[in-house]
Structure formats: C-alpha cells, structure tokens
Design a protein around this motif. Structure first.
Motif, mmCIF file in Angstrom:
data_model
loop_
_atom_site.group_PDB
_atom_site.id
_atom_site.type_symbol
_atom_site.label_atom_id
_atom_site.label_comp_id
_atom_site.label_asym_id
_atom_site.label_seq_id
_atom_site.Cartn_x
_atom_site.Cartn_y
_atom_site.Cartn_z
ATOM 1 N N ASP A 1 -15.489 2.656 2.149
ATOM 2 C CA ASP A 1 -15.618 1.193 3.009
ATOM 3 C C ASP A 1 -15.983 1.509 4.294
ATOM 4 O OD1 ASP A 1 -15.298 -1.059 4.193
ATOM 5 O OD2 ASP A 1 -13.112 -1.422 3.800
ATOM 6 N N SER A 2 -17.216 1.435 4.694
ATOM 7 C CA SER A 2 -17.762 1.905 5.812
ATOM 8 C C SER A 2 -17.385 1.070 6.933
ATOM 9 C CB SER A 2 -19.390 2.009 5.661
ATOM 10 O OG SER A 2 -19.804 0.669 5.619
ATOM 11 N N HIS A 3 -16.525 -0.090 6.957
ATOM 12 C CA HIS A 3 -16.396 -1.061 8.113
ATOM 13 C C HIS A 3 -15.139 -1.813 7.780
ATOM 14 C CE1 HIS A 3 -18.193 -2.795 11.787
ATOM 15 N NE2 HIS A 3 -17.349 -3.554 11.308
ATOM 16 N N CYS A 4 -14.057 -1.555 8.427
ATOM 17 C CA CYS A 4 -12.909 -2.776 8.510
ATOM 18 C C CYS A 4 -12.145 -2.478 9.898
ATOM 19 C CB CYS A 4 -12.386 -2.080 7.158
ATOM 20 S SG CYS A 4 -11.383 -0.642 7.254
ATOM 21 N N HIS A 5 -11.380 -3.461 9.772
ATOM 22 C CA HIS A 5 -10.666 -3.519 11.179
ATOM 23 C C HIS A 5 -9.008 -3.322 10.884
ATOM 24 C CE1 HIS A 5 -14.087 -4.765 13.311
ATOM 25 N NE2 HIS A 5 -14.492 -5.379 12.083
ATOM 26 N N SER B 1 -5.782 3.556 -4.630
ATOM 27 C CA SER B 1 -5.746 3.239 -5.750
ATOM 28 C C SER B 1 -6.898 2.645 -6.700
ATOM 29 C CB SER B 1 -4.592 2.310 -6.270
ATOM 30 O OG SER B 1 -3.269 2.946 -5.960
ATOM 31 N N ALA B 2 -7.799 1.922 -5.678
ATOM 32 C CA ALA B 2 -9.018 1.377 -6.165
ATOM 33 C C ALA B 2 -10.124 2.395 -6.314
ATOM 34 C CB ALA B 2 -9.215 0.160 -5.470
ATOM 35 N N GLY B 3 -9.796 3.577 -5.629
ATOM 36 C CA GLY B 3 -10.730 4.686 -5.552
ATOM 37 C C GLY B 3 -11.660 4.628 -4.274
ATOM 38 N N VAL B 4 -10.946 3.921 -3.165
ATOM 39 C CA VAL B 4 -11.765 3.908 -1.813
ATOM 40 C C VAL B 4 -11.096 5.254 -1.192
ATOM 41 C CG1 VAL B 4 -12.042 2.727 0.355
ATOM 42 C CG2 VAL B 4 -11.617 1.388 -1.700
ATOM 43 N N THR B 5 -11.828 6.333 -1.239
ATOM 44 C CA THR B 5 -11.364 7.681 -0.770
ATOM 45 C C THR B 5 -11.298 7.814 0.772
ATOM 46 O OG1 THR B 5 -13.607 8.508 -1.064
ATOM 47 C CG2 THR B 5 -11.695 8.846 -2.692
ATOM 48 N N ARG B 6 -12.382 6.996 1.508
ATOM 49 C CA ARG B 6 -12.701 6.920 2.729
ATOM 50 C C ARG B 6 -12.668 5.430 3.491
ATOM 51 N NH1 ARG B 6 -17.355 10.996 3.454
ATOM 52 N NH2 ARG B 6 -17.464 10.202 1.239
ATOM 53 N N MET B 7 -12.400 5.224 4.602
ATOM 54 C CA MET B 7 -12.834 3.967 4.990
ATOM 55 C C MET B 7 -12.946 4.358 6.761
ATOM 56 S SD MET B 7 -9.083 2.449 4.311
ATOM 57 C CE MET B 7 -8.956 3.358 2.821
ATOM 58 N N ALA C 1 -5.903 5.920 12.434
ATOM 59 C CA ALA C 1 -6.734 7.208 11.877
ATOM 60 C C ALA C 1 -5.958 8.229 11.861
ATOM 61 C CB ALA C 1 -8.122 7.243 12.613
ATOM 62 N N GLU C 2 -5.180 8.598 12.866
ATOM 63 C CA GLU C 2 -4.505 9.766 12.708
ATOM 64 C C GLU C 2 -3.288 10.013 11.798
ATOM 65 O OE1 GLU C 2 -4.875 11.121 17.661
ATOM 66 O OE2 GLU C 2 -3.074 9.991 16.873
ATOM 67 N N ALA C 3 -2.789 8.744 11.518
ATOM 68 C CA ALA C 3 -1.777 8.781 10.390
ATOM 69 C C ALA C 3 -2.069 8.630 9.199
ATOM 70 C CB ALA C 3 -0.841 7.056 10.633
ATOM 71 N N HIS C 4 -3.251 8.676 8.723
ATOM 72 C CA HIS C 4 -3.685 8.400 7.291
ATOM 73 C C HIS C 4 -4.939 9.199 7.025
ATOM 74 C CE1 HIS C 4 -1.288 4.917 6.685
ATOM 75 N NE2 HIS C 4 -1.524 4.562 7.861
ATOM 76 N N ASP C 5 -4.847 10.114 5.976
ATOM 77 C CA ASP C 5 -5.919 10.876 5.311
ATOM 78 C C ASP C 5 -7.010 9.976 5.066
ATOM 79 O OD1 ASP C 5 -4.566 13.217 6.030
ATOM 80 O OD2 ASP C 5 -3.705 13.374 3.921
ATOM 81 N N GLY C 6 -8.103 10.305 5.058
ATOM 82 C CA GLY C 6 -9.301 9.345 4.654
ATOM 83 C C GLY C 6 -9.646 8.398 5.573
ATOM 84 N N VAL C 7 -8.974 8.018 6.686
ATOM 85 C CA VAL C 7 -9.312 6.917 7.670
ATOM 86 C C VAL C 7 -9.773 7.518 8.809
ATOM 87 C CG1 VAL C 7 -8.379 5.001 9.141
ATOM 88 C CG2 VAL C 7 -7.575 5.648 6.549
ATOM 89 N N PHE C 8 -11.033 6.979 9.278
ATOM 90 C CA PHE C 8 -11.739 7.551 10.458
ATOM 91 C C PHE C 8 -12.015 6.382 11.348
ATOM 92 C CE2 PHE C 8 -12.718 10.230 7.062
ATOM 93 C CZ PHE C 8 -12.648 11.324 7.478
ATOM 94 N N VAL D 1 -15.902 8.712 14.514
ATOM 95 C CA VAL D 1 -17.096 9.114 13.869
ATOM 96 C C VAL D 1 -18.233 8.209 14.177
ATOM 97 C CG1 VAL D 1 -16.046 9.997 12.065
ATOM 98 C CG2 VAL D 1 -16.592 7.522 11.821
ATOM 99 N N GLY D 2 -18.291 7.121 14.983
ATOM 100 C CA GLY D 2 -19.482 6.305 15.299
ATOM 101 C C GLY D 2 -19.299 5.340 16.501
#
Length: 268
Positions: free
Chosen positions: A14-18, A37-43, A60-67, A98-99
C-alpha cells in the motif's frame, strides 16, 4: 480475474495511506495486523502537515514494514508555515523516511491559495532532488499548472515522482509518464463509473503503476462509503489485475517491483 482467496496472502504494497488520522485511533494496531494478514507487507503512511511529523514517525518506528513520508498538503498550505528545503532534507535523514510529500496543487477547494501552493510545490521538488527521494503529488483540478511546473522543474534537474491517487485527465497522465513518473491507482479506479480513468491506466506502461488506499478515504467496492484501510488495497489491485489482463499475483508482484524501483529506501 478472481479475487484471491484469503489464505493466499500474496505480498503487495500500500504505497499511500494516513495511519495517523483520528479515524484509526481506536484500532490502529489491529488494522495493521489485518493488512498483514491480507498480504500487505509494506505500507507508506503520509504526513500532510509537518507539525504532525513526530506522530507519523512514531507509527512507522513502532511497526515493521511501515514507512513514512512528510510534506505540506496543498489544501493546508495557507494555514501552515511554509516548509523549507532544509526542513524536508533534515527529516529525510530518518531511515524510515522514504518520500517527499504529499505536496501538489488543489484548485477544487483551495484555488485562492494557488500562488502559495505553487511555491510550496517547488520547495518540495527541490527537496526531492537533494534527497533523491520520490516526490508524492496530489493533483486536483489543476492539470495545466501541474504539468507545466513538473516539466519546468524536471528540466532544471531530474527527480522521481508518483502521481498519488491519480484521477486527473489523460493529458496530465501523459505529461507525468513522459517525465518518467509513476501513476498510483486508488479505490477510485475500481468505482463502476471510472471507466475513463481505467482507460488512462490501461494506456500507461505496466512498470509505472503503483497501488494505494489513501486510507481512510476512497474505499473500493465492496467497502465504498465506509472507512478505508490498508488491507483493502487488495480490492483495488484485483481491479488493476483485471484492467491489465493479469492474475492478481502477477499484478501484485509487478506493482511491488515498481514500488521498490521508486521508493528505494523501502525496497524489500
């Protein structure tokens, strides 16, 4: 193409969320778990006002795969201090940053601040150049000025960019693609009446397509009208797979590879 069974959990981004928005205050950890669980490995969770950057960074710091990324949303430019290039460059030192953005132009609701929006956009572009991080663009009812500024600035010095939640016209899409930019498909592309938008995506190179939720906004069917969340990017991706004539797994893999190419700091 059929939507994948829940047990398949094909990796997707998921390349963009809030995730900092108050809509998620009651179940933020749970919705991140549902996404995984749905397969979203990064957001990538997006900060729209720089004063909120500490809260977004903490998620982001609290969750792996969250940038995360940060900037001043064009609709907030008139009410927020003008960002500086140095502000944005300093934030970019964080390993999970990352952006640059989201930034851009919105003349639908805030046309009266068009001049300030354009100044802010150019500041963010310079920060993207200096950091070599991708620019994240919001564009609404400003196609001509957006294409002009992006092109002028790219001639002055190259930078990467994604047209987030792309729902503008074919002309802006082509201008962005001509500059080597990416188009991101949101839940809007899955709406029944979005056939013209789907045609714009179909005409674009597959290796320039990303997918996103823009959660909590713009939930795709069958969740339209409800709170969006990162797990629902799978629904938009299912429609994208159909549009491009691919299996869900093929489309998920391609858009994930595209994400890695643009968002190099978040690459798998």
């Amino acid at each position: 193409m059929p939507f994948p069974d829940a047990g398949e959990a094909v990796p997707i981004v998921d390349s963009h969320c809030h995730l900092d928005f108050p809509n998620f205050d009651g179940d933020r950890d749970d919705l991140i778990a549902r996404a995984r669980s749905a397969g979203v490995t990064r957001m990538v969770t997006i900060c729209t006002k720089l004063r909120a950057e500490p809260q977004v960074r903490a998620i982001a710091e609290a969750h792996d795969g969250v940038f995360y990324a940060a900037g001043t949303h064009p609709m907030s430019v008139a009410d927020e201090p003008m960002a500086t290039v140095d502000d944005l460059v300093a934030l970019a030192a964080h390993p999970k940053f990352v952006g640059i953005g989201e930034t851009g132009l919105d003349y639908h609701y805030t046309a009266e601040s068009a001049a300030a929006q354009q100044e802010s956009l150019r500041i963010h572009i310079e920060a993207a150049r200096r950091t070599r991080l991708p620019l994240i663009i919001h564009a609404r009812d400003a196609d001509e000025d957006m294409a002009r500024i992006l092109t002028e600035e790219h001639r002055a010095g190259a930078y990467g960019c994604v047209m987030h939640c792309f729902s503008s016209g074919a002309g802006l899409a082509q201008a962005a693609l001509n500059l080597g930019f990416y188009l991101s498909m949101s839940g809007i592309a899955a709406f029944p009446r979005s056939s013209e938008l789907r045609e714009i995506f179909t005409a674009a190179p597959l290796d320039r397509i990303l997918v996103e939720t823009d959660a909590p906004y713009l939930a795709p069917p069958p969740h339209r009208g409800k709170r969006n969340e990162p797990a629902f990017v799978t629904r938009t991706a299912a429609k994208g797979a159909e549009v491009f004539g691919l299996s869900y797994a093929e489309f998920a893999a391609q858009t994930s590879a595209n994400f890695d190419r643009l968002f190099t700091k978040a690459a798998a």
